[in-house]
Design a protein around this motif. Structure first.
Motif, PDB file in Angstrom:
ATOM      1  N   GLY A  39      12.945   1.162  -3.196  1.00 25.25           N
ATOM      2  CA  GLY A  39      12.450   2.401  -3.787  1.00 25.25           C
ATOM      3  C   GLY A  39      11.339   3.066  -3.003  1.00 25.25           C
ATOM      4  N   ASN A  40      11.082   2.599  -1.772  1.00 26.34           N
ATOM      5  CA  ASN A  40      10.047   3.209  -0.946  1.00 26.34           C
ATOM      6  C   ASN A  40      10.564   4.537  -0.397  1.00 26.34           C
ATOM      7  N   THR A  41       9.885   5.638  -0.728  1.00 20.15           N
ATOM      8  CA  THR A  41      10.346   6.970  -0.338  1.00 20.15           C
ATOM      9  C   THR A  41       9.525   7.578   0.797  1.00 20.15           C
ATOM     10  N   ALA A  42       8.623   6.788   1.391  1.00 17.36           N
ATOM     11  CA  ALA A  42       7.811   7.317   2.491  1.00 17.36           C
ATOM     12  C   ALA A  42       8.710   7.740   3.649  1.00 17.36           C
ATOM     13  N   PRO A  43       8.393   8.832   4.331  1.00 16.93           N
ATOM     14  CA  PRO A  43       9.190   9.249   5.494  1.00 16.93           C
ATOM     15  C   PRO A  43       9.198   8.152   6.560  1.00 16.93           C
ATOM     16  N   ILE A  44      10.342   7.906   7.165  1.00 16.15           N
ATOM     17  CA  ILE A  44      10.476   6.849   8.173  1.00 16.15           C
ATOM     18  C   ILE A  44      10.908   7.455   9.499  1.00 16.15           C
ATOM     19  N   LEU A  45      10.149   7.136  10.549  1.00 18.67           N
ATOM     20  CA  LEU A  45      10.494   7.526  11.905  1.00 18.67           C
ATOM     21  C   LEU A  45      10.969   6.285  12.651  1.00 18.67           C
ATOM     22  N   ALA A  46      12.208   6.279  13.108  1.00 21.39           N
ATOM     23  CA  ALA A  46      12.762   5.146  13.848  1.00 21.39           C
ATOM     24  C   ALA A  46      12.521   5.334  15.337  1.00 21.39           C
ATOM     25  N   LEU A  47      12.046   4.277  16.005  1.00 23.07           N
ATOM     26  CA  LEU A  47      11.844   4.283  17.450  1.00 23.07           C
ATOM     27  C   LEU A  47      12.872   3.373  18.098  1.00 23.07           C
ATOM     28  N   SER A  48      13.383   3.780  19.264  1.00 25.93           N
ATOM     29  CA  SER A  48      14.347   2.917  19.945  1.00 25.93           C
ATOM     30  C   SER A  48      14.513   3.328  21.398  1.00 25.93           C
ATOM     31  N   GLY A  52       0.810  -1.220   0.000  1.00 30.08           N
ATOM     32  CA  GLY A  52       0.000   0.000   0.000  1.00 30.08           C
ATOM     33  C   GLY A  52       0.835   1.258   0.000  1.00 30.08           C
ATOM     34  N   GLN A  53       0.146   2.402  -0.152  1.00 32.20           N
ATOM     35  CA  GLN A  53       0.800   3.701  -0.081  1.00 32.20           C
ATOM     36  C   GLN A  53       0.662   4.211   1.348  1.00 32.20           C
ATOM     37  N   HIS A  54       1.750   4.697   1.903  1.00 31.54           N
ATOM     38  CA  HIS A  54       1.729   5.189   3.275  1.00 31.54           C
ATOM     39  C   HIS A  54       2.343   6.583   3.331  1.00 31.54           C
ATOM     40  N   ASP A  55       1.710   7.456   4.096  1.00 33.22           N
ATOM     41  CA  ASP A  55       2.229   8.806   4.247  1.00 33.22           C
ATOM     42  C   ASP A  55       3.493   8.822   5.094  1.00 33.22           C
ATOM     43  N   ALA A  56       3.610   7.867   6.018  1.00 38.35           N
ATOM     44  CA  ALA A  56       4.789   7.762   6.873  1.00 38.35           C
ATOM     45  C   ALA A  56       4.878   6.342   7.426  1.00 38.35           C
ATOM     46  N   ILE A  57       6.080   5.947   7.821  1.00 34.56           N
ATOM     47  CA  ILE A  57       6.305   4.599   8.369  1.00 34.56           C
ATOM     48  C   ILE A  57       7.077   4.736   9.674  1.00 34.56           C
ATOM     49  N   ILE A  58       6.615   4.012  10.698  1.00 33.43           N
ATOM     50  CA  ILE A  58       7.311   3.964  11.982  1.00 33.43           C
ATOM     51  C   ILE A  58       7.988   2.600  12.094  1.00 33.43           C
ATOM     52  N   VAL A  59       9.278   2.604  12.387  1.00 32.08           N
ATOM     53  CA  VAL A  59      10.033   1.351  12.496  1.00 32.08           C
ATOM     54  C   VAL A  59      10.753   1.303  13.839  1.00 32.08           C
ATOM     55  N   ASP A  60      10.523   0.229  14.598  1.00 33.44           N
ATOM     56  CA  ASP A  60      11.236   0.055  15.858  1.00 33.44           C
ATOM     57  C   ASP A  60      12.651  -0.440  15.578  1.00 33.44           C
ATOM     58  N   ARG A  61      13.605   0.043  16.374  1.00 39.52           N
ATOM     59  CA  ARG A  61      15.013  -0.337  16.177  1.00 39.52           C
ATOM     60  C   ARG A  61      15.246  -1.827  16.438  1.00 39.52           C
TER      61      ARG A  61
END
Length: 224
Positions: free
Chosen positions: A66-75, A38-47
């Motif tokens: 090639g996924n250019t969605a903004p990624i917020l890393a959590l840790s 799917g298309q996502h406005d942003a992605i959150i990824v846990d460390r």
């Protein structure tokens, strides 16, 4: 993508309450599959993720695909070197645990505004399935040029269905990702809300676009 189930449920519920449609996964492999579908406005990824693929590897795979969605890393790891590693892997921001949900939302909103460092494209601002159109900037919906007024929850529900157009979406998926809480087999909230949404979307339309898949869930698909 977050490995802590209680934290995942909390984030999911809070984002759903804010009117956002979302997907969630407890490990990297499942998260990658969701991101690819799917298309996502942003992605959150846990460390730190279980299952053999930790967060930095997930971020690298997303960027390599090639996924250019903004990624917020959590840790929970606050060291400067770890934050640098997260950013070098392809992340756009890094938030350490514990955190306030308000800060998480502020960071996500900032990332979406920036578009991950690239200009927003029309494709990321508008969802189209057949003659059904949703403008994410103005929160407007039209079907064959007819304007449709939706309540916030109906808009979020339709957004989730449109992001997964052509796929069967189960009631469990809708409860978890639109309402933000775990599945209750006794609830009929999904059927009631889908029925209300269908009355608005398919009213006076040439053909129905929201379909019930018996015993499974629902599918939004336009006739070919």
């Amino acid at each position: 993508m977050e490995d802590n189930e209680s934290l995942t449920a909390f984030i999911r519920k809070q984002l759903a309450d804010e009117g956002h449609a979302l997907d969630s996964a407890l490990n990297g492999q499942d998260g990658l599959q969701l991101a690819a579908r799917g298309q996502h406005d942003a992605i959150i990824v846990d460390r730190m993720l279980p299952g053999g693929m930790e967060g930095l590897a997930v971020i690298r795979e997303l960027r390599a695909a090639g996924n250019t969605a903004p990624i917020l890393a959590l840790s929970a790891i606050a060291e400067v070197d770890e934050r640098i590693n997260g950013l070098k892997a392809g992340g756009d921001d890094y938030l350490t645990k514990p955190f306030a949900f308000g800060e998480l939302m502020a960071r996500l909103e900032a990332l979406v505004r920036r578009g991950g460092g690239t200009p927003s494209t029309p494709e990321t601002q508008e969802l189209i399935v057949g003659d059904l159109r949703m403008d994410l900037r103005t929160h407007s919906v039209t079907r064959a040029g007819r304007s449709i007024t939706l309540r916030p929850r109906e808009f979020t529900l339709l957004q989730y269905l449109m992001r997964h157009a052509g796929q069967v979406v189960t009631r469990t998926m809708l409860l978890e990702n639109v309402w933000g809480y775990d599945f209750d087999p006794e609830t009929n909230v999904i059927d009631v809300q889908v029925s209300k949404l269908r009355n608005k979307i398919d009213d006076n339309a040439a053909s129905p676009i929201i379909r019930t898949i018996r015993t499974v869930g629902f599918m939004l698909a336009a006739d070919v």
